[in-house]
Enzyme design. Structure first.
Site, PDB file in Angstrom:
ATOM      1  CE  LYS A 113      -4.215  -1.685   2.015  1.00 21.67           C
ATOM      2  NZ  LYS A 113      -5.295  -1.444   3.152  1.00 21.67           N
ATOM      3  CE  LYS A 200      -6.290  -8.466  -1.330  1.00 23.45           C
ATOM      4  NZ  LYS A 200      -6.328  -7.650  -0.180  1.00 23.45           N
ATOM      5  CE  LYS A 203     -13.578  -3.669   1.108  1.00 18.75           C
ATOM      6  NZ  LYS A 203     -12.386  -3.230   2.056  1.00 18.75           N
TER       7      LYS A 203
HETATM    8  P1  TYM Z   1     -10.557  -5.722   4.294  1.00 11.94           P
HETATM    9  O1  TYM Z   1     -11.685  -4.736   4.447  1.00 11.94           O
HETATM   10  O2  TYM Z   1      -9.404  -5.335   3.324  1.00 11.94           O
HETATM   11  O3  TYM Z   1     -11.128  -6.956   3.881  1.00 11.94           O
HETATM   12  C1  TYM Z   1     -11.896  -7.614   4.983  1.00 11.94           C
HETATM   13  C2  TYM Z   1     -11.997  -8.955   4.789  1.00 11.94           C
HETATM   14  O4  TYM Z   1     -12.305  -9.601   3.379  1.00 11.94           O
HETATM   15  C3  TYM Z   1     -11.253 -10.514   3.066  1.00 11.94           C
HETATM   16  N1  TYM Z   1     -10.787 -10.337   1.629  1.00 11.94           N
HETATM   17  C4  TYM Z   1     -10.714 -11.314   0.906  1.00 11.94           C
HETATM   18  N2  TYM Z   1     -10.920 -12.610   1.091  1.00 11.94           N
HETATM   19  C5  TYM Z   1     -10.898 -13.436  -0.021  1.00 11.94           C
HETATM   20  N3  TYM Z   1     -10.618 -13.110  -1.388  1.00 11.94           N
HETATM   21  C6  TYM Z   1     -10.205 -11.596  -1.477  1.00 11.94           C
HETATM   22  N4  TYM Z   1      -9.989 -11.092  -2.547  1.00 11.94           N
HETATM   23  C7  TYM Z   1     -10.327 -10.637  -0.359  1.00 11.94           C
HETATM   24  N5  TYM Z   1     -10.140  -9.449  -0.146  1.00 11.94           N
HETATM   25  C8  TYM Z   1     -10.464  -9.154   1.097  1.00 11.94           C
HETATM   26  C9  TYM Z   1      -9.945 -10.001   4.184  1.00 11.94           C
HETATM   27  O5  TYM Z   1      -8.995 -11.024   4.414  1.00 11.94           O
HETATM   28  C10 TYM Z   1     -10.711  -9.697   5.473  1.00 11.94           C
HETATM   29  O6  TYM Z   1     -10.931 -10.783   6.115  1.00 11.94           O
HETATM   30  N6  TYM Z   1      -7.390  -5.232   8.182  1.00 11.94           N
HETATM   31  C11 TYM Z   1      -8.704  -5.833   7.671  1.00 11.94           C
HETATM   32  C12 TYM Z   1      -9.888  -5.311   8.566  1.00 11.94           C
HETATM   33  C13 TYM Z   1      -9.663  -5.543   9.984  1.00 11.94           C
HETATM   34  C14 TYM Z   1      -9.998  -6.738  10.598  1.00 11.94           C
HETATM   35  C15 TYM Z   1      -9.795  -6.182  11.921  1.00 11.94           C
HETATM   36  C16 TYM Z   1     -10.272  -8.079  10.251  1.00 11.94           C
HETATM   37  C17 TYM Z   1      -9.386  -4.496  10.836  1.00 11.94           C
HETATM   38  N7  TYM Z   1      -9.435  -4.960  12.164  1.00 11.94           N
HETATM   39  C18 TYM Z   1      -9.840  -7.211  13.099  1.00 11.94           C
HETATM   40  C19 TYM Z   1     -10.490  -8.858  11.507  1.00 11.94           C
HETATM   41  C20 TYM Z   1     -10.280  -8.703  12.687  1.00 11.94           C
HETATM   42  C21 TYM Z   1      -8.836  -5.516   6.239  1.00 11.94           C
HETATM   43  O7  TYM Z   1      -8.368  -4.508   5.932  1.00 11.94           O
HETATM   44  O8  TYM Z   1      -9.658  -6.284   5.710  1.00 11.94           O
END
Ligand code: TYM
Length: 337
Positions: A113, A200, A203
């Site tokens: 990032k 991957k 968003k």
């Molecule tokens: P974020 O918002 O990028 O994504 C949310 C969740 O979706 C999963 N994910 C995917 N799974 C499969 N294929 C994909 N292409 C894909 N893209 C995203 C991510 O693994 C995630 O589970 N840091 C985290 C958010 C967060 C969080 C937390 C998660 C903040 N605090 C505490 C768990 C516990 C994030 O940016 O996810």
């Protein structure tokens, strides 16, 4: 016996896509039946990269509505907004002071990032995994269901809890924080981009054609799948390293059709793209339809959503405050008598 506890979250940045659903939210929906479940919209994470204030609240509410539309049940789970519970920021600061900087510099997502941000990388972006550790550790979570890309962040949360808090300020018999385990369910853990099977689905990718958003209308889904990258091999199969796009599209089909990998592979083994793509389009539209219908119903009535989020805030805050208090005591902060 007390139920085991689950915590997870999604950032309200841009539209949620099928990767977020298949890799994370879908698993929360199952886990809530047997676990005490807390899920938050992690809006404090959303400002670690430049954001639009006019959109933040709207996308936060929309993300919460999508959790429910995907099947999160506010009667049995706590659904809340991260920034409404100040304990997240407070624990984050405490953990910051105990986490070595070089642990943070190793984080793959930070490296990726920060390249995109050029000279504009904020301290927040570097610190993001510590905030995530605070999110998890505040709730004494046993399990954290996430996609594959969050594995390294989960390892960091475990290391902070174990090596920097429990072993320094607690004892083996009386640990201060619970050391959480990641739950990464292989099927759907890494949904890839529609335009590059080696990347991957994300968003933040500027090309919207790379992902299927949960709220994409049927004609948009059809167009994106029609344009999805393919290859010139005959028939569809799993396990061919030269065919990452096939692996991805067939995996999505196997999950969304409910057929599972084996049956999907058998059904599609001699199919051409001209037959497969309309089939994938149909199952995707059918799978997303109930989510979209429920979403429209929910977003029409913000009063009900607000009530759900207020209830979630209350129950989450009770747990978070207790943990924070435990940490404050263990670290020796002044407490009025
Ligand atoms: P974020 O918002 O990028 O994504 C949310 C969740 O979706 C999963 N994910 C995917 N799974 C499969 N294929 C994909 N292409 C894909 N893209 C995203 C991510 O693994 C995630 O589970 N840091 C985290 C958010 C967060 C969080 C937390 C998660 C903040 N605090 C505490 C768990 C516990 C994030 O940016 O996810």
């Amino acid at each position: 016996m007390n139920k085991k506890r689950v915590l997870s979250g999604v950032q309200p940045t841009g539209e949620l896509h099928i990767g977020n659903w298949l890799g994370a939210i879908r698993n929360w929906v199952e886990l809530q039946k047997t676990h005490e479940t807390f899920v938050c919209v992690v809006d404090l994470h959303a400002i670690t990269v430049p954001h639009d204030p006019a959109l933040l609240a709207k996308e936060t509410l929309s993300t919460a509505a999508l959790y429910i539309a995907c099947g999160m049940d506010p009667k049995i789970s706590s659904i809340f907004i991260q920034s409404q519970i100040s304990a997240h920021s407070e624990l984050c600061w405490i953990l910051n002071c105990l986490t070595p900087l070089n642990w943070m510099e190793r984080m793959i997502q930070f490296k990726e990032k920060s390249i995109k941000q050029g000279d504009n990388v904020s301290i927040g972006l570097l610190d993001y995994p510590v905030l995530m550790a605070a999110d998890i550790l505040l709730y004494d979570a046993d399990l954290v269901p996430v996609g594959e890309d969050q594995k390294q962040h989960l390892e960091l949360a475990r290391d902070i809890a174990q090596q920097r808090i429990n072993s320094r300020f607690g004892s083996e018999e009386q640990p201060i924080l619970k050391v959480p385990s990641p739950l990464i369910i292989k099927e759907g853990a890494k949904v890839m981009s529609l335009i590059d099977g080696n990347k991957k689905m994300s968003k933040s990718e500027p090309n919207e054609g790379s992902r299927i958003a949960l709220l994409d209308p049927p004609e948009v889904i059809a167009k994106k799948i029609k344009r999805a990258k393919t290859d010139s091999f005959i028939g569809l199969e799993f396990g061919n390293k030269e065919r990452p796009e096939t692996e991805n599209l067939l995996s999505i089909y196997a999950i969304l059709s409910g057929l599972g990998k084996e049956k999907a592979a058998k059904d599609c083994e001699s199919m051409g793209w001209g037959t497969f793509k309309p089939l994938l389009t149909e199952v995707t539209i059918d799978a997303l339809r109930p989510i979209q219908e429920k979403y429209v119903e929910l977003i029409k009535d913000p009063t009900e959503l607000n009530k759900i989020l207020n209830d979630g805030r209350r129950s989450a805050s009770e747990v978070a405050e207790l943990t924070l208090e435990k940490v404050r005591r263990a670290l020796g902060f002044f407490n009025a008598v």
